[in-house]
Design a protein around this motif. Structure first.
Motif, PDB file in Angstrom:
ATOM      1  N   THR A  90      -7.894  -8.863   0.564  1.00 39.92           N
ATOM      2  CA  THR A  90      -6.512  -8.465   0.276  1.00 39.92           C
ATOM      3  C   THR A  90      -5.607  -9.120   1.322  1.00 39.92           C
ATOM      4  O   THR A  90      -6.096  -9.546   2.370  1.00 39.92           O
ATOM      5  CB  THR A  90      -6.368  -6.933   0.375  1.00 39.92           C
TER       6      THR A  90
ATOM      7  N   TRP B 280     -14.471  -1.439  -4.671  1.00 34.81           N
ATOM      8  CA  TRP B 280     -13.246  -0.759  -4.217  1.00 34.81           C
ATOM      9  C   TRP B 280     -12.967   0.509  -5.028  1.00 34.81           C
ATOM     10  O   TRP B 280     -12.237   1.381  -4.575  1.00 34.81           O
ATOM     11  CB  TRP B 280     -12.038  -1.701  -4.368  1.00 34.81           C
TER      12      TRP B 280
ATOM     13  N   PHE C 161      -1.883  -4.954   1.783  1.00 30.72           N
ATOM     14  CA  PHE C 161      -2.889  -3.985   1.310  1.00 30.72           C
ATOM     15  C   PHE C 161      -4.068  -3.972   2.279  1.00 30.72           C
ATOM     16  O   PHE C 161      -5.082  -4.621   2.045  1.00 30.72           O
ATOM     17  CB  PHE C 161      -3.345  -4.350  -0.110  1.00 30.72           C
TER      18      PHE C 161
ATOM     19  N   MET D 261      -8.155  -1.692   0.379  1.00 33.14           N
ATOM     20  CA  MET D 261      -8.059  -1.378  -1.053  1.00 33.14           C
ATOM     21  C   MET D 261      -8.933  -0.181  -1.416  1.00 33.14           C
ATOM     22  O   MET D 261      -8.579   0.610  -2.282  1.00 33.14           O
ATOM     23  CB  MET D 261      -8.443  -2.614  -1.872  1.00 33.14           C
TER      24      MET D 261
ATOM     25  N   TRP E  99      -1.143  -8.982  -4.439  1.00 35.39           N
ATOM     26  CA  TRP E  99      -1.979  -8.217  -3.497  1.00 35.39           C
ATOM     27  C   TRP E  99      -3.024  -9.118  -2.841  1.00 35.39           C
ATOM     28  O   TRP E  99      -3.628  -8.763  -1.826  1.00 35.39           O
ATOM     29  CB  TRP E  99      -2.706  -7.068  -4.219  1.00 35.39           C
TER      30      TRP E  99
ATOM     31  N   ASP F 263       0.823  -1.211   0.000  1.00 35.61           N
ATOM     32  CA  ASP F 263       0.000   0.000   0.000  1.00 35.61           C
ATOM     33  C   ASP F 263       0.864   1.271   0.000  1.00 35.61           C
ATOM     34  O   ASP F 263       0.652   2.180  -0.815  1.00 35.61           O
ATOM     35  CB  ASP F 263      -0.912  -0.040   1.240  1.00 35.61           C
TER      36      ASP F 263
END
Ligand code: GLA
Length: 405
Positions: free
Chosen positions: A102, A154, A106, A109, A90, A61
């Protein structure tokens, strides 16, 4: 226009004409076969960044946010680079309902997508039609609609869909045709799932150019399709991939592009001439321009190479006509691309590891009289020229010209 009552003979002719029209339409349909996933995306080849070439598994991230920041501060966003694409690794497990999660790299998301969107950029993601991705993470097999919904929720704008794990299932087919059908059906399934979300999502097919994907890529909704195996940050691999694109131009156009893989510019494995060749060839090819380097540590030379407005304008030309090879003389290759305003981009490549001379006649480009010529990398107008153009091309280098009447 027919006025008054229709006479019997006319009715018969009308019927015949209608039949003829149906027959013609059956052969040449007015509506193209179901084309790109969404006509609102990829009108020109997608531009952006992808995590794989530089970061591979080491993407998270914080790194993606830093790349988005650098995309803006380096001037790349303003030069047209839009997509920040997270490649493989991911993915986490699925929950009890089968919804993809995830992994710990991450944590959120949706929050990441909001961050990227807040910068005026778009977010891309990666999956496989197989049970596993190439890096052995969770694929979308059997969960296509659920996954497409998760992506849309997302705020994802781009999906790279990489064959990988589906190969195991294709091996169970009893003929190459049956294996091909498994693959095509899998790509159609995700196309339909993406459509169902109602969100415009660029659909990027990745199956390394197998089974002449350029022939059927548009009909399974592909906005772009990889035409080759993976690129590497080495001149030999880049040029092998790039020059192998000869002959594929007719399959590309607005909304559906050939994809000779992501850029390696700035990763350090090629010299300045070789990276210029990479950028010039991809622009002539109307290829997606997805930077594959670390945007936070770019040298001014790398930024200049990636953001050269005139080269990007060739790549993004609104006519969307991919260029092709005009001719080759051993290691000298001359490629041209027709542009919307009537001008032509001409690239003289030298694939030899030492300086060579190259030449062409402007007549070869279809120009009869005198033409205006600009050397793009030298950023220099060469004036009005006629007849033969001669140039010295550095080892593995290129001279890129813009020629107009
Ligand atoms: C394949 C693709 C690459 C990358 C990796 C990720 O090799 O061709 O571009 O997405 O998988 O695992």
């Amino acid at each position: 226009m027919q006025k008054g009552p229709i006479m019997p003979t006319m009715v018969c002719c009308k019927i015949r004409r209608t039949r003829l029209l149906f027959a013609v339409l059956a052969v040449f349909p007015l509506v193209p076969p179901v084309m790109a996933q969404s006509p609102t995306v990829a009108a020109t080849p997608p531009m952006g960044w992808n995590s794989w070439n530089h970061f591979a598994h080491k993407i998270d991230d914080a790194t993606v946010r830093a790349q988005a920041d650098a995309m803006v501060s380096s001037g790349m966003r303003d030069a047209g680079y839009l997509y920040i694409n997270i490649d493989d690794t991911w993915e986490g497990d699925r929950d009890a309902q089968g919804v993809i999660q995830t992994n710990s790299k991450f944590p959120d998301m949706k929050a990441l997508a909001d961050y990227v969107h807040g910068k005026g950029l778009k977010l891309g993601i990666y999956s496989s039609p197989g049970p596993k991705t190439c890096a052995n993470f969770e694929g979308s097999y059997g969960h296509e609609e659920q996954d497409a919904r998760s992506y849309a929720n997302w705020g994802i704008d781009y999906l790279k869909y990489d064959l990988c794990g589906l190969r195991e299932i294709m091996k169970t087919a009893d003929s190459p045709e049956a294996a091909h059908k498994i693959m095509v059906d899998a790509y159609i399934k995700m196309r339909d799932a993406l459509r169902k979300t109602g969100r415009p999502i660029v659909y990027s097919l990745c199956q390394y150019g197998e089974d002449a994907v350029w022939q059927w890529g548009p009909s399974v909704g592909g906005n772009l399709w990889r035409t080759t195996g993976d690129i590497e940050d080495k001149y030999d691999r880049m040029e092998q991939i790039g020059f192998r694109q000869a002959g594929l131009a007719k399959f590309a156009g607005p909304g559906h592009w050939n994809d000779p893989d992501m850029l390696e510019i700035g990763n350090g494995g090629m010299n300045a001439h070789e990276y210029r060749t990479h950028m010039s060839l991809w622009a002539i090819l109307a290829a997606p321009l997805l930077a594959g380097n670390d945007l936070t540590t770019m040298s001014p030379e790398t930024i200049a190479l990636l953001t050269n407005r005139e080269v990007i304008a060739i790549d993004q030309d609104r006519l969307g006509k991919q260029g092709d090879r005009l001719r080759a003389e051993g290691p000298i290759e001359i490629w041209t691309r027709q542009l919307a305003d009537g001008s032509k981009a001409v690239a003289l490549f030298n694939r030899h590891p030492a300086l060579l001379d190259a030449q062409f006649h402007f007549r070869e480009l279809g120009f009869k009289g005198a033409v205006k010529v600009r050397d793009i990398w030298a950023a220099k107008d060469l004036g009005t020229l006629q007849g033969i153009y001669r140039a010295r091309i550095p080892a593995h280098g290129v001279v890129l010209l813009l020629v107009s009447e």
